[in-house]
Design an enzyme around this catalytic site. Sequence first.
Site, PDB file in Angstrom:
ATOM      1  N   PRO A 275       0.817  -1.216   0.000  1.00  8.37           N
ATOM      2  CA  PRO A 275       0.000   0.000   0.000  1.00  8.37           C
ATOM      3  C   PRO A 275       0.850   1.265   0.000  1.00  8.37           C
ATOM      4  O   PRO A 275       1.892   1.328   0.654  1.00  8.37           O
ATOM      5  CB  PRO A 275      -0.788  -0.114   1.315  1.00  8.37           C
ATOM      6  CG  PRO A 275       0.093  -0.913   2.215  1.00  8.37           C
ATOM      7  CD  PRO A 275       0.809  -1.896   1.325  1.00  8.37           C
ATOM      8  N   TYR A 317      -3.854  14.318 -13.913  1.00  3.81           N
ATOM      9  CA  TYR A 317      -4.983  13.362 -13.930  1.00  3.81           C
ATOM     10  C   TYR A 317      -6.327  14.061 -13.808  1.00  3.81           C
ATOM     11  O   TYR A 317      -7.341  13.392 -13.624  1.00  3.81           O
ATOM     12  CB  TYR A 317      -4.876  12.380 -12.750  1.00  3.81           C
ATOM     13  CG  TYR A 317      -3.543  11.761 -12.514  1.00  3.81           C
ATOM     14  CD1 TYR A 317      -2.971  10.888 -13.440  1.00  3.81           C
ATOM     15  CD2 TYR A 317      -2.848  12.013 -11.338  1.00  3.81           C
ATOM     16  CE1 TYR A 317      -1.753  10.294 -13.192  1.00  3.81           C
ATOM     17  CE2 TYR A 317      -1.623  11.422 -11.087  1.00  3.81           C
ATOM     18  CZ  TYR A 317      -1.079  10.570 -12.019  1.00  3.81           C
ATOM     19  OH  TYR A 317       0.129   9.978 -11.759  1.00  3.81           O
ATOM     20  N   CYS A 343       3.410  29.278 -15.880  1.00  2.00           N
ATOM     21  CA  CYS A 343       2.906  29.735 -17.178  1.00  2.00           C
ATOM     22  C   CYS A 343       2.336  28.588 -17.998  1.00  2.00           C
ATOM     23  O   CYS A 343       2.879  28.216 -19.046  1.00  2.00           O
ATOM     24  CB  CYS A 343       4.033  30.421 -17.940  1.00  2.00           C
ATOM     25  SG  CYS A 343       4.765  31.696 -16.928  1.00  2.00           S
ATOM     26  N   GLU A 344       1.272  27.988 -17.505  1.00  2.54           N
ATOM     27  CA  GLU A 344       0.579  26.911 -18.213  1.00  2.54           C
ATOM     28  C   GLU A 344      -0.881  26.966 -17.774  1.00  2.54           C
ATOM     29  O   GLU A 344      -1.156  27.101 -16.583  1.00  2.54           O
ATOM     30  CB  GLU A 344       1.106  25.530 -17.789  1.00  2.54           C
ATOM     31  CG  GLU A 344       2.556  25.314 -18.058  1.00  2.54           C
ATOM     32  CD  GLU A 344       2.813  24.064 -18.878  1.00  2.54           C
ATOM     33  OE1 GLU A 344       1.862  23.478 -19.427  1.00  2.54           O
ATOM     34  OE2 GLU A 344       3.990  23.694 -18.950  1.00  2.54           O
TER      35      GLU A 344
HETATM   36  N1  LLP Z   1       2.956  -1.514  -6.000  1.00  2.00           N
HETATM   37  C1  LLP Z   1       3.251  -1.215  -7.286  1.00  2.00           C
HETATM   38  C2  LLP Z   1       3.964  -2.202  -8.091  1.00  2.00           C
HETATM   39  C3  LLP Z   1       2.878   0.025  -7.828  1.00  2.00           C
HETATM   40  O1  LLP Z   1       3.161   0.304  -9.090  1.00  2.00           O
HETATM   41  C4  LLP Z   1       2.189   0.977  -7.011  1.00  2.00           C
HETATM   42  C5  LLP Z   1       1.787   2.283  -7.542  1.00  2.00           C
HETATM   43  C6  LLP Z   1       1.917   0.624  -5.673  1.00  2.00           C
HETATM   44  C7  LLP Z   1       2.304  -0.625  -5.207  1.00  2.00           C
HETATM   45  C8  LLP Z   1       1.213   1.550  -4.732  1.00  2.00           C
HETATM   46  O2  LLP Z   1      -0.077   1.820  -5.142  1.00  2.00           O
HETATM   47  P1  LLP Z   1      -1.064   2.648  -4.198  1.00  2.00           P
HETATM   48  O3  LLP Z   1      -1.364   1.814  -2.985  1.00  2.00           O
HETATM   49  O4  LLP Z   1      -0.411   3.923  -3.850  1.00  2.00           O
HETATM   50  O5  LLP Z   1      -2.272   2.854  -5.041  1.00  2.00           O
HETATM   51  N2  LLP Z   1       0.861   9.005  -9.360  1.00  2.00           N
HETATM   52  C9  LLP Z   1      -0.455   8.387  -9.323  1.00  2.00           C
HETATM   53  C10 LLP Z   1      -0.408   6.986  -8.728  1.00  2.00           C
HETATM   54  C11 LLP Z   1       0.559   6.080  -9.425  1.00  2.00           C
HETATM   55  C12 LLP Z   1       0.640   4.704  -8.799  1.00  2.00           C
HETATM   56  C13 LLP Z   1       1.763   3.921  -9.341  1.00  2.00           C
HETATM   57  N3  LLP Z   1       1.956   2.625  -8.751  1.00  2.00           N
HETATM   58  C14 LLP Z   1      -1.407   9.301  -8.579  1.00  2.00           C
HETATM   59  O6  LLP Z   1      -0.987  10.375  -8.160  1.00  2.00           O
HETATM   60  O7  LLP Z   1      -2.579   8.991  -8.464  1.00  2.00           O
END
Ligand code: LLP
Length: 415
Positions: A275, A317, A343-344
């Site tokens: 997580p 996003y 500036c975007e």
């Molecule tokens: N494990 C792997 C292999 C991952 O690629 C990720 C996230 C996680 C765990 C953790 O996932 P989480 O529990 O945080 O959902 N930048 C994006 C989110 C990108 C997530 C990438 N991988 C945002 O701001 O929403």
Amino acid sequence: MSSYFNYKNNQLVAENIALSDIAGEFATPCYVYSRAALTDGFHQFSNALQGREHLICFAVKSNPNLAILNVFARLGAGFDIVSGGELQRVLAAGGDASKVVFSGVGKTEAEMRQALDAGILCFNVESAAELDRLNAVAGSMGKIAAISLRVNPDVDAKTHPYISTGLKQNKFGVAYTEAVALYRKAAGLPHLRITGMDCHIGSQLTETSPFIAAIEKILVLVDQLALEGIELEHLDLGGGLGICYNDETPPAIADYIAALLGALQGRTQKLILEPGRVLVGNAGVLLTRVEYIKPGEEKNFAIVDAAMNDLMRPALYDAYHGILPVVREDYAAETFDVVGPICETGDFIGRARELAIAPGSLLAVMSAGAYGMSMSSNYNTRPRAAEVMVDGSTVHLVRMRETVQQLFANEKIIA
Ligand code: LLP
């Protein structure tokens, strides 16, 4: 809103500290984290998993600040890393290498060597070519690398397409239909030891059903492997549990775990989870100050001192973050687009927000603890924000605001 950020006498506080005091001391923009919120989230996982052999590997990418990693390390967490840099951070923060899983589609030889030297728990391998490379690197070091194959279960996580990772068309993991053959291949490579299977289907999931669908699919593979004499020690179900930014209703951690355990009934493998967001997202806010109020013909703009370089999620996003006044005041409420100075046109923090503010007002951008600072940049030569951790009635500066000097320290003018 996380219960660790609340209004007391019209003042937004983090635990026992008024956010306006933090802005006064450390200036803005500034990320503020609540240690109690971090600890609480971790305990929700460990309590729900009591009695089951497990390891909670915090996804470092969501917030790699050393103080955050250290809080989790002291709670007994492992870590999910995706680069050699993240491994160095984990070690610098007091994390235990033997609780680290290494994910990612592009591990370099140098990163593999670094991880083997450190003695990590497992490589989450994402392709046949990576198996060969890891086997060769481990062999050259006289070591055996523990591996899991990241299986792409081809289920729809029903989340934003940029953060959905478990569909066939994504670059992640090995194809479901090829997984067993790749395990056979791995079993024949002398410098690898098969220990597990993993999957991660996406991020910000607000339902349990895609997780369950993924588990059901990978358990079929686990059984097929067992018939061939390949016994797995652990199952790593990745991260991905969503949080409430606005009106989402994700399952509580305990309910999510209960659903996973239900689908895993009768399975004895150690359970690993990765997580990120759910542990840190609502444990942090971004403090910013209103520089200007700019009334327009069609819209009013509140121009603040935080920008898309500090918090990229809205621009990237179209993500929603709550925006609250740090002090509730009696100004007439109006509708504003809250925008940064970059500036975007994409440089907005929130659109059409009803706010009672004036120039100089402080705002808290909520739910900013995950993928906020970690995705920040120096665009427009903006030094990155300070980071602060509140622990009860104490405030700790956990990352100094960058200086402009630091930003060009590695650059050089040619003759
Ligand atoms: N494990 C792997 C292999 C991952 O690629 C990720 C996230 C996680 C765990 C953790 O996932 P989480 O529990 O945080 O959902 N930048 C994006 C989110 C990108 C997530 C990438 N991988 C945002 O701001 O929403």
